[in-house]
Design an enzyme around this catalytic site. Structure first.
Site, PDB file in Angstrom:
ATOM      1  N   CYS B 146       0.839  -1.201   0.000  1.00 41.34           N
ATOM      2  CA  CYS B 146       0.000   0.000   0.000  1.00 41.34           C
ATOM      3  C   CYS B 146       0.878   1.257   0.000  1.00 41.34           C
ATOM      4  O   CYS B 146       1.723   1.409  -0.874  1.00 41.34           O
ATOM      5  CB  CYS B 146      -0.955  -0.055   1.189  1.00 41.34           C
ATOM      6  SG  CYS B 146      -2.259   1.177   1.110  1.00 41.34           S
ATOM      7  N   GLN B 147       0.716   2.135   0.983  1.00 39.09           N
ATOM      8  CA  GLN B 147       1.552   3.340   1.033  1.00 39.09           C
ATOM      9  C   GLN B 147       3.023   2.946   1.176  1.00 39.09           C
ATOM     10  O   GLN B 147       3.915   3.622   0.648  1.00 39.09           O
ATOM     11  CB  GLN B 147       1.120   4.205   2.220  1.00 39.09           C
ATOM     12  CG  GLN B 147       1.829   5.535   2.311  1.00 39.09           C
ATOM     13  CD  GLN B 147       1.569   6.220   3.655  1.00 39.09           C
ATOM     14  OE1 GLN B 147       1.398   5.554   4.681  1.00 39.09           O
ATOM     15  NE2 GLN B 147       1.524   7.528   3.655  1.00 39.09           N
TER      16      GLN B 147
END
Lengths: 248, 360
Positions: B146-147
């Protein structure tokens, strides 16, 4: 949809316009005008005009609520929010809050007024945001009913309440996602968030004054210390790294 | 055809039984039993609030190059090791992968000034250097989620020599995908009119985890805020399922605050500016150019991801400089990538085999 108020207003208006007061038609029965009523005429006309004005005002004031109930769009609620903010605050206290003040307490008073102004700005933004959510709920319900109709048409009627709930959640979320992606909705939500944050900053400014008066550390001072610590820590890490690489 | 009244009565009775049994299960359950992160691990490196874990494996790793997992700053990284039968970490260990994981910790007000420079050029770089030194290797494998995947792409582009193979999992790359609600809320189309990030950071300092949670729930308010609790009735009579539900609940709402300055830069540069694909991201004094990603890259994404749309992840293929680019999708949502039983049977072998083929 014509409402009760509109019907009432129309009835009264037609009653006045028809000259009922000057005795032409009363209860649908034609009567003959007599010279005796003439002195009353200017008064009756004035009364009719003022009544009309009053009814018109009531009608206009009630229209947003009326539309919200019948046509169910959040626009009128936003209008109510904006109007009340404009008339009740912006044109009166809001102007006062933005005026430069005089005297020793001007800085302090200005901060109080700015905080109140920020709170007042948060109000219409909140009303518009809640209105937007209401409108999305209405559209969700419409989509939900369409989904149920479509399922029935396909010969797949619902068998239990859990399935009904699941269809509602799915369709409502789909509508929510689509609606929130629109520019108007994003702007409404943005206005609300930005107004909240702006108000919080103003609140903090006031709080700092009280903390200073009580000889307690303020948020700004603590932030400064944290920032200094952060910068020093970073510098120490950098120096350590340089020393280690030189030693290697 | 069954009598509708009888059918309703039967549903009512069976639901009542489930609720009664479920209530007893719930009553017997204690908070301390809801543990997240089941695989044994040891702390091998610490810096400020950041901890580097090394997972213990019963067998000797068959892959020489270790894998460092870089998770997002949002929520806790132990999602990759949530429960015994659905642990990405455990499954990878069983396939012979040596695993490290960065835990970002819980930022407090003292961490408000941390920037992306501190996270990428600081913490990630120091963890990578520690692993390289420990294993006496020039480069290691990196798995960003994800991030954390976006951070890994930035890291790989800045330090290509330190990354042997790069895996990006449900990673946002193009932040201006139309009709992606999270991107829109972040201001990808309207900028400060949708969200004035400067105002928010100035007002909040660190961005509260609770605010972010509310934002994520608001992406699907009925399904995430109501439906899942109604569905709980269906599973609460099963002790294991109830425990797993609470594990997930704990993970979702155990959300750390975001360091203010890092949040400011991430939202403004990535979400609003979409600078990653434009080659305009600057981390500290280093520019990020995705064309510098010349190592093998594996891009894993979820087909039904409502947080990171597939198109956002897939954009990576157009910007990387490598000739060895692979992508694969899985028929689940964002969270399903970590906890779906089906995905946990297919995803770990995909990662392990891909790494094994590039081990030499």
């Amino acid at each position: 949809m014509t409402t009760l108020i509109e019907l009432g207003a129309q009835a009264l208006q037609s009653w006045f316009n028809s000259g009922a007061v000057n005795g032409s038609v009363v209860n649908g029965v034609q009567s003959v005008s007599t010279p005796e009523v003439e002195p009353v005429d200017p008064f009756a006309k004035g009364l009719a005009a003022s009544q009309n004005l009053w009814l018109q005002t009531v009608k206009l004031a009630m229209m947003p609520f009326n539309q919200a109930m019948t046509v169910a769009t959040y626009g009128p609620w936003a209008v109510v929010g904006r109007s009340s903010w404009n008339y009740l605050h912006n044109a009166t206290f809001g102007t006062l809050a933005r005026m430069p003040l005089l005297g020793q307490e001007r800085e302090f008073n200005q901060k109080i007024l700015q905080a109140v102004d920020a709170l007042a700005q948060l109000y219409p933004a909140g009303v518009a945001y809640q209105g937007m959510l209401m409108e999305i709920q209405r559209r969700s319900f419409e989509a939900f009913l369409n989904e149920l109709i479509a399922l029935t048409a396909m010969g797949e009627p619902l068998t239990d309440w859990a399935e009904l709930q699941r269809i509602w959640s799915r369709t409502a979320d789909q509508v929510f996602e689509q609606a929130l992606c629109s520019e108007t909705s994003l702007r409404t939500r943005g206005d609300f968030l930005n107004a909240m944050n702006y108000y919080k900053i103003r609140q903090q400014e006031l709080m700092e004054i009280y903390l200073t008066l009580l000889n307690l550390p303020t948020r700004c001072e603590v932030d400064d210390i944290h920032q200094t610590l952060y910068e020093l820590r970073k510098e120490v890490k950098h120096l350590k790294k340089t020393l280690t690489s030189e030693a290697d | 055809m069954q009598n509708p009244f009888q059918s309703a009565l039967e549903t009512y009775l069976s639901t009542g039984q489930k609720i009664a049994k479920g209530a007893i299960n719930w009553y017997k359950l204690e908070e301390r039993e809801i543990t997240v992160g089941v695989t044994p691990k040891e702390v091998v490196y610490q810096e400020d609030r950041v901890t580097l874990y090394h997972f213990k494996s019963s067998a000797e790793p068959s892959l020489v190059t270790p894998l460092l997992i870089v998770y997002a700053l949002i929520n806790r990284p132990l999602m990759v090791d949530l429960q015994r039968d659905r642990s990405l970490v455990a499954n990878l260990l069983n396939l012979g992968v040596d695993i490290y994981l960065i835990d970002w910790g819980y930022p407090t007000r003292t961490d408000r000034w941390l920037t992306l420079d501190d996270y990428i050029n600081g913490y990630i770089n120091n963890c990578v250097d520690f692993i390289r030194k420990t294993h006496q290797l020039g480069h290691i494998n990196l798995l960003g989620i994800c991030q954390g995947g976006t951070f890994s792409l930035c890291y790989g582009a800045i330090y290509p020599d330190k990354v042997k193979n790069l895996i990006a999992m449900v990673t946002p790359v193009n932040f201006h995908i139309p009709h992606a609600l999270l991107n829109q809320l972040g201001g990808c189309t309207l900028g400060t009119q949708a969200l004035n990030v400067d105002l928010m950071v100035d007002a909040q300092g660190n961005i509260p985890g609770d605010y972010l949670n509310a934002e994520f729930v608001m992406l699907k308010p009925w399904q995430l805020g109501v439906q899942k609790y109604l569905d709980l009735v269906e599973i609460m009579d099963d002790e294991d399922k109830l425990l797993n539900f609470f594990r997930m609940e704990k993970w979702i709402f155990d959300s750390p605050d975001q360091a203010g300055e890092a949040y400011r830069q991430f939202l403004k540069d990535f979400y609003q500016g979409n600078k990653l694909i434009k080659g305009e991201i600057v981390v500290g004094d280093k520019s990020v150019n995705l064309a510098n990603l010349t190592m093998p890259v594996l891009n894993l994404y979820a087909e039904n991801d409502h947080l990171v749309p597939p198109a956002s992840s897939l954009a990576l293929g157009s910007y990387v400089g490598t000739q060895d680019y692979t992508f694969q999708s899985f028929p689940v949502g964002h969270i399903g990538m970590y906890v779906s039983r089906k995905v946990q049977q297919t995803l770990p072998p995909v990662i392990a085999n891909w790494l094994r083929e590039r081990e030499g």
